[in-house]
Scaffold this active site. Sequence first.
Site, mmCIF file in Angstrom:
data_model
loop_
_atom_site.group_PDB
_atom_site.id
_atom_site.type_symbol
_atom_site.label_atom_id
_atom_site.label_comp_id
_atom_site.label_asym_id
_atom_site.label_seq_id
_atom_site.Cartn_x
_atom_site.Cartn_y
_atom_site.Cartn_z
ATOM 1 C CG HIS A 242 16.774 7.965 1.730
ATOM 2 N ND1 HIS A 242 17.912 7.498 0.874
ATOM 3 C CD2 HIS A 242 15.614 7.084 1.701
ATOM 4 C CE1 HIS A 242 17.536 6.155 0.848
ATOM 5 N NE2 HIS A 242 16.305 5.992 1.071
ATOM 6 C CG HIS A 259 11.099 5.233 -1.539
ATOM 7 N ND1 HIS A 259 11.261 6.434 -0.700
ATOM 8 C CD2 HIS A 259 12.183 4.663 -1.088
ATOM 9 C CE1 HIS A 259 12.218 6.372 0.402
ATOM 10 N NE2 HIS A 259 12.757 5.385 0.097
HETATM 11 P P1 NAD Z 1 5.103 -0.128 -2.948
HETATM 12 O O1 NAD Z 1 5.024 -0.922 -1.696
HETATM 13 O O2 NAD Z 1 4.206 1.031 -3.352
HETATM 14 O O3 NAD Z 1 5.042 -0.920 -4.281
HETATM 15 C C1 NAD Z 1 5.100 -0.482 -5.540
HETATM 16 C C2 NAD Z 1 3.880 -0.876 -6.196
HETATM 17 O O4 NAD Z 1 4.282 -2.252 -6.803
HETATM 18 C C3 NAD Z 1 2.647 -1.059 -5.648
HETATM 19 O O5 NAD Z 1 1.615 -0.630 -6.697
HETATM 20 C C4 NAD Z 1 2.207 -2.526 -5.324
HETATM 21 O O6 NAD Z 1 0.898 -2.688 -5.336
HETATM 22 C C5 NAD Z 1 2.975 -3.194 -6.409
HETATM 23 N N1 NAD Z 1 3.684 -4.457 -6.239
HETATM 24 C C6 NAD Z 1 4.422 -4.873 -5.207
HETATM 25 N N2 NAD Z 1 4.738 -6.087 -5.216
HETATM 26 C C7 NAD Z 1 4.187 -6.746 -6.282
HETATM 27 C C8 NAD Z 1 4.552 -7.829 -7.036
HETATM 28 N N3 NAD Z 1 5.446 -8.925 -6.617
HETATM 29 N N4 NAD Z 1 4.024 -7.832 -8.328
HETATM 30 C C9 NAD Z 1 3.390 -6.817 -8.830
HETATM 31 N N5 NAD Z 1 3.099 -5.539 -8.295
HETATM 32 C C10 NAD Z 1 3.505 -5.602 -6.898
HETATM 33 O O7 NAD Z 1 6.708 0.520 -3.067
HETATM 34 P P2 NAD Z 1 7.814 -0.025 -2.641
HETATM 35 O O8 NAD Z 1 9.023 0.779 -3.496
HETATM 36 O O9 NAD Z 1 8.187 -1.379 -2.572
HETATM 37 O O10 NAD Z 1 8.250 0.589 -1.271
HETATM 38 C C11 NAD Z 1 8.281 2.238 -1.207
HETATM 39 C C12 NAD Z 1 8.156 2.388 0.372
HETATM 40 O O11 NAD Z 1 9.046 1.849 1.185
HETATM 41 C C13 NAD Z 1 8.128 3.855 0.559
HETATM 42 O O12 NAD Z 1 6.994 4.268 1.720
HETATM 43 C C14 NAD Z 1 9.391 4.082 1.547
HETATM 44 O O13 NAD Z 1 9.408 5.105 2.326
HETATM 45 C C15 NAD Z 1 9.478 2.732 2.171
HETATM 46 N N6 NAD Z 1 10.802 2.379 2.621
HETATM 47 C C16 NAD Z 1 11.018 2.094 3.729
HETATM 48 C C17 NAD Z 1 12.173 1.701 4.327
HETATM 49 C C18 NAD Z 1 12.507 1.174 5.996
HETATM 50 O O14 NAD Z 1 13.375 1.125 6.143
HETATM 51 N N7 NAD Z 1 11.242 0.879 6.487
HETATM 52 C C19 NAD Z 1 13.366 1.657 3.558
HETATM 53 C C20 NAD Z 1 12.980 1.945 2.176
HETATM 54 C C21 NAD Z 1 12.107 2.448 1.565
#
Ligand code: NAD
Length: 359
Positions: A242, A259
């Site tokens: 990361h 991510h």
């Molecule tokens: P995201 O939330 O951006 O989702 C990715 C895309 O998928 C978006 O366009 C969303 O609208 C779409 N989407 C979501 N669910 C869907 C579904 N069921 N069907 C169709 N489309 C859908 O990305 P992500 O990868 O889920 O999350 C990335 C984020 O998570 C980053 O900001 C990262 O920093 C964070 N993160 C946080 C932690 C933590 O411990 N808090 C750990 C890992 C990642």
Amino acid sequence: MIRIVTVKLGPRSYPVEIGEKLLNEVGRICRAVSLTGRAAVVSDRKVGDLYGAQVSNALANEGFKVSNHLVNPGEASKSFAVAAALCEDFARHGVDRQSFVVALGGGVVGDLAGFAAAIYYRGVPVVQVPTTIMAQVDSSVGGKTGINLSAGKNLVGAFHQPVAVVADTTTLATLGSREWNEGFAEVIKYGVIREKRLLAELGNGNFEVPELIRQCVAIKASFVEEDERETAGSRALLNFGHTIGHAIEAVAGYGTLLHGEAVALGMVAAAQVSAKRAGLQEEEIQELIRVLKRFDLPTELPDRLSRSQILEKIFVDKKFVNGKIRFVVTPAFGSALLAENITMDDLEFGLSAIAPWPM
Ligand code: NAD
Ligand code: GLY
């Protein structure tokens, strides 16, 4: 079949329920964890269109008042401006200190809505309802919430554990292939740092998604239970890949790489640093690259991004003491440790494996 992992944190313990068609159960699960009052359902517009009504109905059927709050999809929504607009929207809709937030979406919504829940009325409960692989295996569990600054990712945030996590695996069917694949970067990470067997299972396609999610949540829970606020050092091992991945994500421009894609690149670079400084074998690096490629994850920087800009970003983000930083390395897959003495030269060496062109 519902699989339940309990995150054991004394009075802040909570269940992570994993299974099919669980969106219909969100109201029941909120009652079961003694929530009352208004539910503020936060989602991005894409997920809201797909699943907002189902979750709102499930909550209303259990007698909860419900309001819906939508943000734009994508990493750019993890900002102060969007968090502030969300809190203003809560206030307009009568969300009060007896209310709770339901974060319905991927990691972006989970981090943002979790952060809003942490600061609104100095903290209201949050229920995480993750809808991506990334969010179901990682971000919805453990209580890290936050937003980005232009200086770097997740630089503002709060620890705010959810009171329940509801991972409906049916929702994964609507993910695009890129969003599906990127979530596996974090699964591969668990294989590298704790459970080597996962790499073989992912490599030969021998896994079943709900059971895989349960195993990943159990691994994440064990790190969180041991070191909830990342003060002892063991939770920091979850950051394998990361340090470099976050810098790549920022330099590429938020939203350019997902991510998980940035983490995939960061893991290949971190594996090279591990080979140089912790004795990781070349065959293991090749195994990592093979598994990442199986999920169409990048192992070389796209668009010939500049190594020097990435190094500069890491330098600005991280504390270097006498030219050295703490950095997660793996001496052999299935294990990881925090090395205290990694230099810029080591990082440059790692980066040159994913960007084999002049600075
Ligand atoms: P995201 O939330 O951006 O989702 C990715 C895309 O998928 C978006 O366009 C969303 O609208 C779409 N989407 C979501 N669910 C869907 C579904 N069921 N069907 C169709 N489309 C859908 O990305 P992500 O990868 O889920 O999350 C990335 C984020 O998570 C980053 O900001 C990262 O920093 C964070 N993160 C946080 C932690 C933590 O411990 N808090 C750990 C890992 C990642
Ligand atoms: N995703 C890293 C952590 O939760 O600590």
